[in-house]
Motif scaffolding. Structure first.
Motif, PDB file in Angstrom:
ATOM      1  N   GLY A  66       0.629  -1.184   0.160  1.00 56.72           N
ATOM      2  CA  GLY A  66       0.054  -0.123   0.032  1.00 56.72           C
ATOM      3  C   GLY A  66       0.913   1.339   0.085  1.00 56.72           C
ATOM      4  O   GLY A  66       0.224   2.563  -0.224  1.00 56.72           O
ATOM      5  N   PHE A  67       2.034   1.252   0.147  1.00 57.96           N
ATOM      6  CA  PHE A  67       3.011   2.343   0.185  1.00 57.96           C
ATOM      7  C   PHE A  67       3.396   2.528  -1.474  1.00 57.96           C
ATOM      8  O   PHE A  67       3.837   1.578  -2.168  1.00 57.96           O
ATOM      9  CB  PHE A  67       4.176   2.035   0.917  1.00 57.96           C
ATOM     10  CG  PHE A  67       4.109   2.397   2.386  1.00 57.96           C
ATOM     11  CD1 PHE A  67       3.097   1.781   3.152  1.00 57.96           C
ATOM     12  CD2 PHE A  67       5.022   3.127   3.078  1.00 57.96           C
ATOM     13  CE1 PHE A  67       2.926   2.055   4.405  1.00 57.96           C
ATOM     14  CE2 PHE A  67       4.914   3.401   4.317  1.00 57.96           C
ATOM     15  CZ  PHE A  67       3.733   2.752   5.190  1.00 57.96           C
ATOM     16  N   GLY A  68       3.447   3.764  -1.767  1.00 64.12           N
ATOM     17  CA  GLY A  68       4.056   4.110  -3.068  1.00 64.12           C
ATOM     18  C   GLY A  68       5.454   3.952  -3.025  1.00 64.12           C
ATOM     19  O   GLY A  68       6.164   3.739  -2.094  1.00 64.12           O
ATOM     20  N   ASP A  69       6.307   3.964  -4.155  1.00 60.75           N
ATOM     21  CA  ASP A  69       7.604   4.009  -4.237  1.00 60.75           C
ATOM     22  C   ASP A  69       8.477   5.067  -3.187  1.00 60.75           C
ATOM     23  O   ASP A  69       9.299   4.995  -2.763  1.00 60.75           O
ATOM     24  CB  ASP A  69       8.215   3.971  -5.660  1.00 60.75           C
ATOM     25  CG  ASP A  69       8.113   2.569  -6.336  1.00 60.75           C
ATOM     26  OD1 ASP A  69       7.686   1.653  -5.724  1.00 60.75           O
ATOM     27  OD2 ASP A  69       8.145   2.552  -7.338  1.00 60.75           O
ATOM     28  N   ASP A  70       7.735   6.397  -3.355  1.00 61.72           N
ATOM     29  CA  ASP A  70       8.356   7.488  -2.930  1.00 61.72           C
ATOM     30  C   ASP A  70       8.098   7.211  -1.334  1.00 61.72           C
ATOM     31  O   ASP A  70       9.313   7.554  -0.471  1.00 61.72           O
ATOM     32  CB  ASP A  70       7.438   8.692  -3.277  1.00 61.72           C
ATOM     33  CG  ASP A  70       7.885   9.072  -4.557  1.00 61.72           C
ATOM     34  OD1 ASP A  70       8.881   8.522  -4.961  1.00 61.72           O
ATOM     35  OD2 ASP A  70       7.111  10.079  -5.104  1.00 61.72           O
ATOM     36  N   SER A  71       6.927   6.733  -0.762  1.00 62.58           N
ATOM     37  CA  SER A  71       6.776   6.596   0.597  1.00 62.58           C
ATOM     38  C   SER A  71       7.855   5.387   1.298  1.00 62.58           C
ATOM     39  O   SER A  71       7.993   5.590   2.378  1.00 62.58           O
ATOM     40  CB  SER A  71       5.487   6.694   1.118  1.00 62.58           C
ATOM     41  OG  SER A  71       4.755   5.778   0.305  1.00 62.58           O
ATOM     42  N   LYS A  72       7.885   4.345   0.333  1.00 59.66           N
ATOM     43  CA  LYS A  72       8.778   3.360   0.615  1.00 59.66           C
ATOM     44  C   LYS A  72      10.154   3.863   0.780  1.00 59.66           C
ATOM     45  O   LYS A  72      10.989   3.603   1.971  1.00 59.66           O
ATOM     46  CB  LYS A  72       8.899   2.300  -0.295  1.00 59.66           C
ATOM     47  CG  LYS A  72       7.828   1.185  -0.245  1.00 59.66           C
ATOM     48  CD  LYS A  72       8.052   0.063  -1.342  1.00 59.66           C
ATOM     49  CE  LYS A  72       6.814  -0.463  -1.796  1.00 59.66           C
ATOM     50  NZ  LYS A  72       6.899  -1.424  -2.782  1.00 59.66           N
ATOM     51  N   MET A  73      10.887   4.777   0.008  1.00 58.00           N
ATOM     52  CA  MET A  73      12.135   5.155   0.055  1.00 58.00           C
ATOM     53  C   MET A  73      12.281   6.110   1.400  1.00 58.00           C
ATOM     54  O   MET A  73      13.255   6.242   1.841  1.00 58.00           O
ATOM     55  CB  MET A  73      12.577   5.866  -1.180  1.00 58.00           C
ATOM     56  CG  MET A  73      12.681   5.102  -2.386  1.00 58.00           C
ATOM     57  SD  MET A  73      14.180   3.965  -2.102  1.00 58.00           S
ATOM     58  CE  MET A  73      13.079   2.337  -2.529  1.00 58.00           C
ATOM     59  N   GLU A  74      11.203   7.172   1.591  1.00 57.95           N
ATOM     60  CA  GLU A  74      11.264   7.841   2.488  1.00 57.95           C
ATOM     61  C   GLU A  74      11.267   7.276   3.806  1.00 57.95           C
ATOM     62  O   GLU A  74      12.264   7.466   4.562  1.00 57.95           O
ATOM     63  CB  GLU A  74       9.898   8.780   2.533  1.00 57.95           C
ATOM     64  CG  GLU A  74       9.553   9.696   3.688  1.00 57.95           C
ATOM     65  CD  GLU A  74      10.512  10.986   3.450  1.00 57.95           C
ATOM     66  OE1 GLU A  74      10.713  11.344   2.438  1.00 57.95           O
ATOM     67  OE2 GLU A  74      10.834  11.528   4.250  1.00 57.95           O
ATOM     68  N   SER A  75      10.516   6.209   4.014  1.00 59.02           N
ATOM     69  CA  SER A  75      10.548   5.601   5.385  1.00 59.02           C
ATOM     70  C   SER A  75      11.850   4.729   5.576  1.00 59.02           C
ATOM     71  O   SER A  75      12.674   4.724   6.486  1.00 59.02           O
ATOM     72  CB  SER A  75       9.599   4.288   5.262  1.00 59.02           C
ATOM     73  OG  SER A  75       8.250   4.642   4.888  1.00 59.02           O
ATOM     74  N   GLN A  76      12.425   4.111   4.393  1.00 59.49           N
ATOM     75  CA  GLN A  76      13.676   3.510   4.499  1.00 59.49           C
ATOM     76  C   GLN A  76      14.770   4.437   4.963  1.00 59.49           C
ATOM     77  O   GLN A  76      15.757   4.377   5.723  1.00 59.49           O
ATOM     78  CB  GLN A  76      14.060   2.989   3.125  1.00 59.49           C
ATOM     79  CG  GLN A  76      15.541   2.169   3.275  1.00 59.49           C
ATOM     80  CD  GLN A  76      15.760   1.131   2.274  1.00 59.49           C
ATOM     81  OE1 GLN A  76      14.793   0.875   1.754  1.00 59.49           O
ATOM     82  NE2 GLN A  76      16.901   0.717   2.487  1.00 59.49           N
ATOM     83  N   ARG A  77      14.698   5.580   4.225  1.00 62.53           N
ATOM     84  CA  ARG A  77      15.587   6.646   4.483  1.00 62.53           C
ATOM     85  C   ARG A  77      15.873   7.238   6.120  1.00 62.53           C
ATOM     86  O   ARG A  77      16.975   7.103   6.470  1.00 62.53           O
ATOM     87  CB  ARG A  77      15.735   7.979   3.782  1.00 62.53           C
ATOM     88  CG  ARG A  77      16.831   8.824   3.526  1.00 62.53           C
ATOM     89  CD  ARG A  77      16.803   9.698   2.335  1.00 62.53           C
ATOM     90  NE  ARG A  77      15.836   9.411   1.381  1.00 62.53           N
ATOM     91  CZ  ARG A  77      14.849  10.462   0.976  1.00 62.53           C
ATOM     92  NH1 ARG A  77      14.701  11.401   1.439  1.00 62.53           N
ATOM     93  NH2 ARG A  77      14.026   9.992  -0.055  1.00 62.53           N
ATOM     94  N   ASN A  78      14.672   7.374   6.537  1.00 59.07           N
ATOM     95  CA  ASN A  78      14.118   7.862   7.940  1.00 59.07           C
ATOM     96  C   ASN A  78      14.834   6.659   8.875  1.00 59.07           C
ATOM     97  O   ASN A  78      15.476   7.236   9.768  1.00 59.07           O
ATOM     98  CB  ASN A  78      12.846   7.827   8.103  1.00 59.07           C
ATOM     99  CG  ASN A  78      12.372   9.213   8.807  1.00 59.07           C
ATOM    100  OD1 ASN A  78      13.022   9.826   9.376  1.00 59.07           O
ATOM    101  ND2 ASN A  78      11.309   9.586   8.416  1.00 59.07           N
ATOM    102  N   ILE A  79      14.445   5.380   8.830  1.00 57.44           N
ATOM    103  CA  ILE A  79      14.835   4.475   9.723  1.00 57.44           C
ATOM    104  C   ILE A  79      16.348   4.122   9.535  1.00 57.44           C
ATOM    105  O   ILE A  79      17.039   4.327  10.583  1.00 57.44           O
ATOM    106  CB  ILE A  79      13.803   3.136   9.160  1.00 57.44           C
ATOM    107  CG1 ILE A  79      12.606   3.417   9.719  1.00 57.44           C
ATOM    108  CG2 ILE A  79      14.591   1.989  10.087  1.00 57.44           C
ATOM    109  CD1 ILE A  79      11.435   2.237   9.386  1.00 57.44           C
ATOM    110  N   HIS A  80      16.927   4.100   8.213  1.00 58.45           N
ATOM    111  CA  HIS A  80      18.302   4.034   8.171  1.00 58.45           C
ATOM    112  C   HIS A  80      18.839   5.062   8.850  1.00 58.45           C
ATOM    113  O   HIS A  80      19.858   4.588   9.730  1.00 58.45           O
ATOM    114  CB  HIS A  80      18.569   4.178   6.748  1.00 58.45           C
ATOM    115  CG  HIS A  80      20.101   3.702   6.402  1.00 58.45           C
ATOM    116  ND1 HIS A  80      20.399   3.088   5.151  1.00 58.45           N
ATOM    117  CD2 HIS A  80      21.025   3.948   7.223  1.00 58.45           C
ATOM    118  CE1 HIS A  80      21.617   2.812   5.293  1.00 58.45           C
ATOM    119  NE2 HIS A  80      22.149   3.429   6.367  1.00 58.45           N
TER     120      HIS A  80
END
Ligand code: GDP
Length: 331
Positions: A131-145
């Motif tokens: 349910g996440f778009g590519d952008d929000s996937k990347m955003e979450s990954q960047r954040n968590i990383h």
């Protein structure tokens, strides 16, 4: 990685994370063929469950499913028991929820584990990204990383390396992530990749995967990049082969729907062929190639037999070495 008395390598994988992050679901979907929707009705875990995946899967590892919060300081858990012989620690973060607590827990788990066993591979599953778009996937990954890595550096643990994977049980990403985790724990991986490359070159195969049939984890592939669609196609093929074998192929005296005669050929209408062959009790080779090149099936089959023999030798060599090491340890 710990050695069993018979000298087999048994990589142990720990699955950890807060309660309801999705650990049991992952385990059920990947190793017990549960459909993702059924996980909605899974009962919450509140005790350590040790799931030994030993009999039917090549990937011999153990999942420890922990309930959320563990207080390492005054808990009864012995870190050596938990982390001692462990090859990889998968930490699951529910990205659909507020994950600040999860990040704190990740920090304390990882540092505690590292203090006990500095060889552990740390794998973070950024989970429930369906349910996440590519952008929000990347955003979450960047954040968590960023948050996770910074907190480790601030605490003086800059030598700890975390790997991140975006996962969901509703698509193949969870299998893909597990494949990568498991591959890091297979010492024979370079030899296997090399053999797959040789097979591809000599048989005009475009892509080949060595699959653990039960879990659909690929334990090795050739050196060309993996695209998700090819991987999904191969997974689907395994499902088809196993299902058809179960329905039409299993006699009463036989248990397995997969044996040395298992093989399958699927021609797609885009000029591509999928070809599956049994390698051993647990493993299957699945190849993707162009239909034109499949005209030389005789050569491909001959090359495959050489490949299968080489694979057996790679594993036998490893077992012998382990047995010797084990004897030295005992002595
Ligand atoms: P555990 O306590 O960590 O073992 O968590 P569970 O496996 O019980 O999962 C908690 C809930 O998360 C269940 O309702 C699952 O259906 C749901 N869940 C697990 N994985 C996913 C996922 O990839 N996507 C979504 N949307 N829900 C998931």
């Amino acid at each position: 990685n710990s050695l069993s008395p018979t000298g087999e390598q048994k990589p142990r994988i720990l699955l950890m994370g807060l309660r309801r992050s999705g650990k049991s679901s992952i385990q059920k979907v990947v190793f017990h063929k549960m459909s993702p929707n059924e996980t909605l009705f899974l009962e919450s875990t509140n005790k350590i469950v040790k799931d030994n995946i030993n009999n039917s899967s090549f990937v011999q590892f153990q999942i420890w499913d922990f309930p959320g919060q563990i207080d390492f300081v005054d808990s009864a858990f012995d870190p050596h028991m938990i982390f001692g012989g462990c090859g990889a620690l998968i930490f699951v973060i529910d990205v659909q929820d507020d994950y600040s607590d999860a990040l704190l827990q990740l920090h304390s788990t990882v540092t505690q584990a590292y203090k006990t066993n500095s060889n552990i591979k740390f794998e973070v599953f950024i989970h429930k990204v369906d349910g996440f778009g590519d952008d929000s996937k990347m955003e979450s990954q960047r954040n968590i990383h960023q948050t996770a890595t910074e907190s480790l550096i601030d605490a003086g643990y800059d030598q700890i390396h975390l790997s991140f994977h975006l996962t969901s049980i509703y698509d193949h990403s969870i299998f893909e992530a597990f494949s990568k985790v498991v591959q890091k724990l297979i010492p024979q991986l370079p030899a296997l990749e090399n053999l797959l490359d040789i097979l591809n070159t000599n048989s005009a195969i475009e892509k080949s995967f060595l699959f653990d049939v039960v879990s659909k984890i690929y334990i090795a592939t050739d050196s060309t990049p993996v695209d998700m669609q090819s991987y999904e196609l191969c997974c689907d093929m395994i499902d088809v082969v196993i299902d058809v074998s179960y329905i039409y192929g299993v006699r009463e005296d036989q248990e397995a729907a997969f044996d040395e005669k298992s093989s399958s050929l699927i021609k797609l209408n885009n000029g591509t062929v999928l070809y599956l062959r049994e390698v051993n009790k647990f493993l299957a080779l699945v190849c993707i190639l162009r239909e034109d090149n499949f005209e030389h099936k005789g050569i491909i089959d001959y090359n495959f037999l050489c490949f299968r023999k080489a694979i057996q030798q790679v594993f036998e060599l490893r077992n012998k070495t382990n047995q010797m090491l084990n004897m030295c340890n005992v002595a």
